[in-house]
Design a protein around this motif. Structure first.
Motif, short mmCIF file in Angstrom:
data_model
loop_
_atom_site.label_atom_id
_atom_site.label_comp_id
_atom_site.label_asym_id
_atom_site.label_seq_id
_atom_site.Cartn_x
_atom_site.Cartn_y
_atom_site.Cartn_z
N TYR A 1 -4.73 8.94 1.61
CA TYR A 1 -4.14 9.62 0.45
C TYR A 1 -4.74 11.01 0.34
CZ TYR A 1 -2.36 5.13 -1.05
OH TYR A 1 -1.69 3.94 -1.10
N GLU B 1 -5.56 -1.31 1.09
CA GLU B 1 -5.71 -1.83 -0.26
C GLU B 1 -4.46 -1.50 -1.08
OE1 GLU B 1 -7.87 0.58 0.81
OE2 GLU B 1 -9.81 -0.36 1.05
N LEU B 2 -4.11 -2.39 -2.02
CA LEU B 2 -2.94 -2.13 -2.87
C LEU B 2 -3.31 -1.33 -4.10
CD1 LEU B 2 -1.06 -5.54 -2.60
CD2 LEU B 2 -0.61 -3.39 -1.39
N THR B 3 -4.55 -1.47 -4.57
CA THR B 3 -5.04 -0.69 -5.70
C THR B 3 -6.18 0.18 -5.20
OG1 THR B 3 -4.44 -2.43 -7.24
CG2 THR B 3 -5.95 -0.76 -8.05
N THR C 1 -7.80 4.73 3.75
CA THR C 1 -7.64 3.43 3.10
C THR C 1 -7.51 2.35 4.16
OG1 THR C 1 -6.32 2.14 1.56
CG2 THR C 1 -5.13 3.73 2.89
N ARG D 1 -7.27 5.73 -10.62
CA ARG D 1 -6.81 4.46 -10.06
C ARG D 1 -5.30 4.56 -9.91
NH1 ARG D 1 -4.63 -0.72 -11.80
NH2 ARG D 1 -4.20 0.25 -13.78
N TRP D 2 -4.80 4.09 -8.78
CA TRP D 2 -3.36 4.04 -8.60
C TRP D 2 -3.00 2.87 -7.71
CZ3 TRP D 2 -6.56 7.56 -6.36
CH2 TRP D 2 -6.55 7.67 -4.98
N ILE D 3 -1.74 2.48 -7.78
CA ILE D 3 -1.18 1.39 -6.99
C ILE D 3 -0.46 2.00 -5.79
CG2 ILE D 3 0.37 -0.60 -7.02
CD1 ILE D 3 -1.51 -1.14 -9.20
N ALA D 4 -0.66 1.42 -4.63
CA ALA D 4 -0.02 1.93 -3.41
C ALA D 4 1.51 1.87 -3.57
CB ALA D 4 -0.44 1.10 -2.21
N PRO D 5 2.19 2.95 -3.19
CA PRO D 5 3.66 2.95 -3.25
C PRO D 5 4.25 2.16 -2.08
CG PRO D 5 2.90 4.99 -2.30
CD PRO D 5 1.67 4.21 -2.70
N ASN D 6 5.54 1.97 -2.09
CA ASN D 6 6.23 1.34 -0.97
C ASN D 6 6.03 2.20 0.27
OD1 ASN D 6 8.08 0.38 0.91
ND2 ASN D 6 9.59 -0.12 -0.63
#
Length: 85
Positions: free
Chosen positions: A23, A45-47, A42, A9-14
């Motif tokens: 990704y 999604e932010l997560t 993707t 699981r990761w959070i989208a970077p800027n």
């Protein structure tokens, strides 16, 4: 964790103004140096979650993630070594 897999699981970077559309994931077995690679699309999604299966029990792995947008591919972010039971 599953018996031979892991859920990442990761959070989208800027994205610096250019939306991320995919990704690139890499899983590297530290015992054999074998490298697995996958590209995940993707929908903004932010997560993000992705399951990697068929890992070798009793081995250490490192996981790398790079974002892809219209500007190109980011540098890979790396996790700590993870032991698969």
């Amino acid at each position: 964790f599953t018996q031979n897999g892991i859920l990442l699981r990761w959070i989208a970077p800027n994205d610096n103004g250019s939306p991320i559309f995919a990704y690139k994931l890499q899983a590297k077995c530290l015992d054999t140096q074998e490298l697995f690679e996958d590209t995940i699309s993707t929908d903004g999604e932010l997560t993000i979650f992705h399951e990697i299966l068929d890992l070798t029990p009793g081995s250490f792995y490192e996981f790398y993630v790079a974002a892809i947008n219209s500007v190109g591919e980011s540098e890979f972010a790396k996790t700590s070594a993870i032991f698969v039971k």
